[in-house]
Design an enzyme around this catalytic site. Structure first.
Site, PDB file in Angstrom:
ATOM      1  N   ASP A  64      16.219  53.608  -1.239  1.00 30.86           N
ATOM      2  CA  ASP A  64      16.304  52.222  -0.357  1.00 30.86           C
ATOM      3  C   ASP A  64      15.650  51.117  -1.217  1.00 30.86           C
ATOM      4  O   ASP A  64      14.494  51.294  -1.424  1.00 30.86           O
ATOM      5  CB  ASP A  64      15.626  52.393   1.119  1.00 30.86           C
ATOM      6  CG  ASP A  64      15.875  51.266   1.987  1.00 30.86           C
ATOM      7  OD1 ASP A  64      17.292  51.209   2.611  1.00 30.86           O
ATOM      8  OD2 ASP A  64      15.270  50.144   2.009  1.00 30.86           O
ATOM      9  N   ILE A  65      16.238  50.129  -1.360  1.00 34.45           N
ATOM     10  CA  ILE A  65      15.480  49.048  -2.036  1.00 34.45           C
ATOM     11  C   ILE A  65      14.620  48.223  -1.077  1.00 34.45           C
ATOM     12  O   ILE A  65      14.989  47.846  -0.114  1.00 34.45           O
ATOM     13  CB  ILE A  65      16.748  47.782  -2.448  1.00 34.45           C
ATOM     14  CG1 ILE A  65      17.671  48.586  -3.432  1.00 34.45           C
ATOM     15  CG2 ILE A  65      15.980  46.776  -3.284  1.00 34.45           C
ATOM     16  CD1 ILE A  65      18.999  47.508  -3.518  1.00 34.45           C
TER      17      ILE A  65
ATOM     18  N   GLU B  78      21.624  48.487   1.492  1.00 36.57           N
ATOM     19  CA  GLU B  78      21.032  48.723   0.214  1.00 36.57           C
ATOM     20  C   GLU B  78      20.344  50.159   0.027  1.00 36.57           C
ATOM     21  O   GLU B  78      19.436  50.523  -0.660  1.00 36.57           O
ATOM     22  CB  GLU B  78      19.626  47.622   0.266  1.00 36.57           C
ATOM     23  CG  GLU B  78      18.513  47.908   1.385  1.00 36.57           C
ATOM     24  CD  GLU B  78      19.024  47.363   2.897  1.00 36.57           C
ATOM     25  OE1 GLU B  78      18.027  47.241   3.615  1.00 36.57           O
ATOM     26  OE2 GLU B  78      19.997  47.038   3.084  1.00 36.57           O
TER      27      GLU B  78
END
Length: 257
Positions: free
Chosen positions: A91-92, A134
């Protein structure tokens, strides 16, 4: 024994192919009906649509549908061969800040750049997918627990060190949090449970400060030399309260022959 009748010839004019042709208009591999047989042309359209249905339109990575199909195959392979596999969920970090600060077009550029970076970090046999928003996922077949952490850490480090040009003269960097879970050899794993375990480790990486790797390692079932030795001793003799002599290891006896 009767054979199936040959299919009737295909009349492309009777098919509504406008939408399919529009979707694949940018694909130079699709030839015109005049340059190829009607059957060949239709097969190209079908193949192209199948490929589109398995790809995320923004990043070009596998989408969730293809990701799930890969997990199904990988679980079957692990059950048959006993080899382990690693599922990574990435996950960003602080992606909302990117969108709020630079706008959603910049956010799309970041997603595409991270996807390209991740693609450069995995093997051809691995499957990289955009899981949603994301969040990305990587399925790594044949990945031993001893190497999993090094692989995940390398991915995290490369993403962190990559500059992303979101507009002329402006570059930013982002980080990712990574959670991962291994399959158990010879065990028919539950796919929802496997994803849940990797997601739990991703949540742990986020809660412990982000930009880090947390993995759910499989239990170590190796029997140590000391434990193995104890397995080959009798229980104490109740009449003497002394330990009986050890039983020889059958494997050692076979080796001496």
């Amino acid at each position: 024994m009767s054979s199936n009748p040959a299919p009737a010839s295909i009349e492309l004019s009777q098919l509504r192919l406008d939408t399919a042709q529009a979707l694949l208009a940018s694909d130079e591999e699709i030839t015109s009906p005049e340059a190829d047989s009607p059957t060949g042309y239709l097969q190209q359209l079908i193949d192209g649509l199948c490929e589109l249905s398995l790809k995320d339109p923004l990043t070009g990575l596998a989408n969730r549908r293809q990701f799930r199909a890969v997990l199904d195959r990988e679980v079957d392979r692990v059950t048959r061969t006993g080899e382990s596999a690693l599922l990574l969920m990435l996950d960003i970090d602080h992606f909302k800040v990117v969108n709020d600060t630079y706008g959603h077009p910049a956010g799309d550029i970041v997603l595409q750049a991270v996807a390209q970076t991740l693609a450069s970090c995995v093997r051809p046999m691995d499957t990289l997918a955009r899981y949603g928003g994301e969040e990305f996922a990587v399925v790594l077949p044949g990945c031993q627990a001893a190497f999993g952490e090094a692989v995940a850490e390398r991915i995290r480090s490369i993403v962190e060190s990559t500059s992303i040009a979101i507009e002329p003269g402006l570059q930013i960097r982002v980080t990712v949090s990574i959670g991962g879970s291994f399959t158990l050899p010879w065990v028919k794993a539950s796919i929802p449970t496997w994803i849940e375990r990797a997601d739990h480790q991703l949540y742990r990486a986020k809660s412990e400060g982000r930009n880090r790797v947390c993995l759910d390692f499989p239990p170590d079932s190796t029997v140590s030399a000391e434990e193995k030795g104890l397995l080959f001793y009798h229980l104490p003799d109740p009449t003497t309260d002394e330990m009986a002599p050890p039983i020889s290891d059958p494997a050692d006896s076979a080796n001496r022959k």
